[in-house]
Every structure is written in C-alpha cells, then in structure tokens.
Design a protein around this motif. Structure first.
Motif, PDB file in Angstrom:
ATOM      1  N   TYR A  22     -25.240  10.884  20.389  1.00  0.00           N
ATOM      2  CA  TYR A  22     -24.004  10.626  21.137  1.00  0.00           C
ATOM      3  C   TYR A  22     -23.314  11.917  21.568  1.00  0.00           C
ATOM      4  O   TYR A  22     -22.500  11.917  22.492  1.00  0.00           O
ATOM      5  N   GLU A  46     -25.036  14.555  22.772  1.00  0.00           N
ATOM      6  CA  GLU A  46     -25.723  14.841  24.037  1.00  0.00           C
ATOM      7  C   GLU A  46     -25.239  13.916  25.139  1.00  0.00           C
ATOM      8  O   GLU A  46     -25.088  14.337  26.305  1.00  0.00           O
ATOM      9  N   ARG A  47     -24.989  12.658  24.793  1.00  0.00           N
ATOM     10  CA  ARG A  47     -24.504  11.709  25.789  1.00  0.00           C
ATOM     11  C   ARG A  47     -23.115  12.120  26.283  1.00  0.00           C
ATOM     12  O   ARG A  47     -22.827  12.050  27.491  1.00  0.00           O
TER      13      ARG A  47
END
Length: 304
Positions: free
Chosen positions: A192, A194-195
């Motif tokens: 999350y 990286e998201r």
C-alpha cells in the motif's frame, strides 16, 4: 453495514467505531497481563497521590520555617516516616515530591520519544545521505554514556526543572530512533506504500498517514519504558545536586539525606522512603511497558 434508520454510517462514524473496538480489544488483552495490571494499579495510586497532594499534605509541607517537628525524629504516630533535618514531615515530603518526579519523568520521556520518532521515521523514509548522517549521529549518542551527557548539559545550563527535562530528553532518544527506523523500513516495503506513491502521495502524506500510524504501537510501548528510565535519571541528577533546589523531589530528598549525614548516622527513615518510591514507580512503569509491548507487538502478544 447500516444504521437503524437504514442509512449507511458516515466515514467518521465508522472510524469512531473502529477506534472504540480497537481500544476495547486492547483492554481485553491488557487485562490478561497480570503484571501489567499490578503496575497500572500502582501507577494509578501514585498519580492520585500526586494530583491530590495539596489536599492530603498542604502546600506548606516544604516550608523550613514552619516545620511541625524536631529535626531528625524517628518514625512515630505523629510522623509515620519521621522528620528530615529541618523537622519537616517526611511522609508529606514524599507525597509532595511525587508531583515533581512524575512530571519530569513524563515530560522527559515525551521529549525523548518525540525526537527519536522524528529522526527514526525520516531516516527510514528518505534513506540516502540523510539517513546515513542521522544514523551516525544516533550511533554517537548510543556509545556515549547517557548519564554523563545529561550531567554535562545540566551543569552548563541553569538549574531548573526545564533544564532537567531537556538534559534527559535530548540524551535518551537514540534507542527509540533505532527501533522506529527499523519499523519504518519494514512498513515502507508493504504494497500500500507503493500504491500511495503511485497515486501521487507526497513524503509528508506517506509518513503521516501510512508510516506513523503503523509505528505508533511501538512508540507507545517505548514511551512507557522510557518513563521509568527518565524518573531514575531525574533522581540521579537531583541526588548529584544538579536539580532545581527550590522544589521537592524524591532525588532531592536523597540528596538532602546525604548532606545531613543520614547514612553515617543510621537515620534510615530519611533514605528508605524516597528510595522505595523511586523503585516502585520505575518498576510499575516497566511492568506497564512490557504489558503494552506484548499486546501491541504481534510477535510478543499472546491471546489468552
């Protein structure tokens, strides 16, 4: 999930429900830690005594000119813990001294954890040269004796409670910084993060909204553990004569007992009560800290 009126709850209502459920779950697990309950009970009693000290003993308990007894009286029905070198009631002084000792311990621990968390989160997030510099500074503080640094700061600064808080706070943060940085590095490897970066989340957004909430359990546990060390450090500085001489603290009482020759004279009642108070509070905070750590740390927590 809908309310009784058939409408879905708002995001804020859902967040409040999750927080209440989280607190209830934490308390259920904490109650299974018997040592933590003992520590919490002892701390609650100490906090009540400190809070209501003006009611129990009066604000004039530290007055030298209005001392109610004779100097160095042994314990009696009138003075359960005896009197000091000025004839003041030691029981009242120990109760009154809890206010300063607990306050300095809490403030110094908060300052220490705040510095350690700031450095740990930023060093774990930015990496590169910034992390290298911050970690080398942290290593320098780690290898230097904490008490020696605190004594040096307390010596060059004015003798006050603020000086004591600063001297303890700015010398005890490296352990927190190391722990928080390690946790930050682990959190930032999760998908999350990286998201959030792919969706345009900036550094501040990622650190404040994603990293910090995940390291807060560790920070909370570390705070409870550092408070006991801060109280011991405050007592040590006061015993060495580096505290505020105008206030009554447990370490200051030990310093007064040493100057009055209580050790050589065998006046144990002047030494034992403040020493026991320091030991009990430090142990209580340690027990609470270990219990909180076992509940919040997934690797240590055990559901029973």
């Amino acid at each position: 999930m809908t309310t009784s009126t058939g409408t879905a709850p708002s995001p804020r209502a859902l967040a409040r429900q999750r927080r209440r459920a989280s607190v209830a779950r934490f308390w259920r697990q904490y109650r299974s830690e018997r040592a933590g309950l003992y520590g919490l009970t002892a701390l609650s009693l100490c906090a009540l005594l400190a809070l209501f000290a003006p009611v129990f003993v009066g604000s004039d308990v530290s007055s030298v000119t209005e001392a109610p007894g004779r100097p160095m009286q042994s314990p009696s029905a009138e003075f359960p813990l005896g009197t000091d070198q000025f004839g003041r009631d030691l029981l009242g002084l120990v109760i009154w001294g809890s206010r300063v000792s607990l306050l300095v311990g809490l403030l110094a621990a908060v300052l220490s954890v705040a510095i350690g968390t700031l450095i740990g989160v930023t060093a774990g997030h930015f990496k590169g040269w910034y992390a290298t510099v911050m970690m080398r500074i942290t290593d320098w503080f780690l290898v230097m004796p904490t008490l020696v640094l605190a004594i040096a700061l307390a010596t060059v600064m004015s003798r006050s409670l603020t000086t004591t808080v600063v001297a303890i706070g700015v010398t005890t943060w490296p352990t927190t910084a190391r722990l928080v940085r390690a946790q930050t590095l682990a959190v930032e490897t999760r998908p999350y993060i990286e998201r959030a970066q792919a969706l345009g989340g900036g550094h501040w957004h990622i650190m404040s909204r994603h990293v910090l909430p995940n390291v807060m359990p560790l920070v909370l546990a570390q705070t409870t553990l550092i408070i006991s060390s801060a109280i011991l450090a405050e007592a040590t500085l006061a015993f060495l004569g580096l505290g505020d001489p105008t206030v009554v603290s447990w370490g200051g009482l030990l310093q007064d007992a040493r100057e009055a020759g209580a050790v050589s004279a065998g006046d144990w009642w002047y030494l034992v009560p403040p020493g026991i108070a320091i030991a009990v509070v430090a142990l209580a905070f340690t027990l609470c800290g270990r219990a909180v750590e076992s509940v919040l740390n997934p690797r240590l927590g055990v559901s029973r």
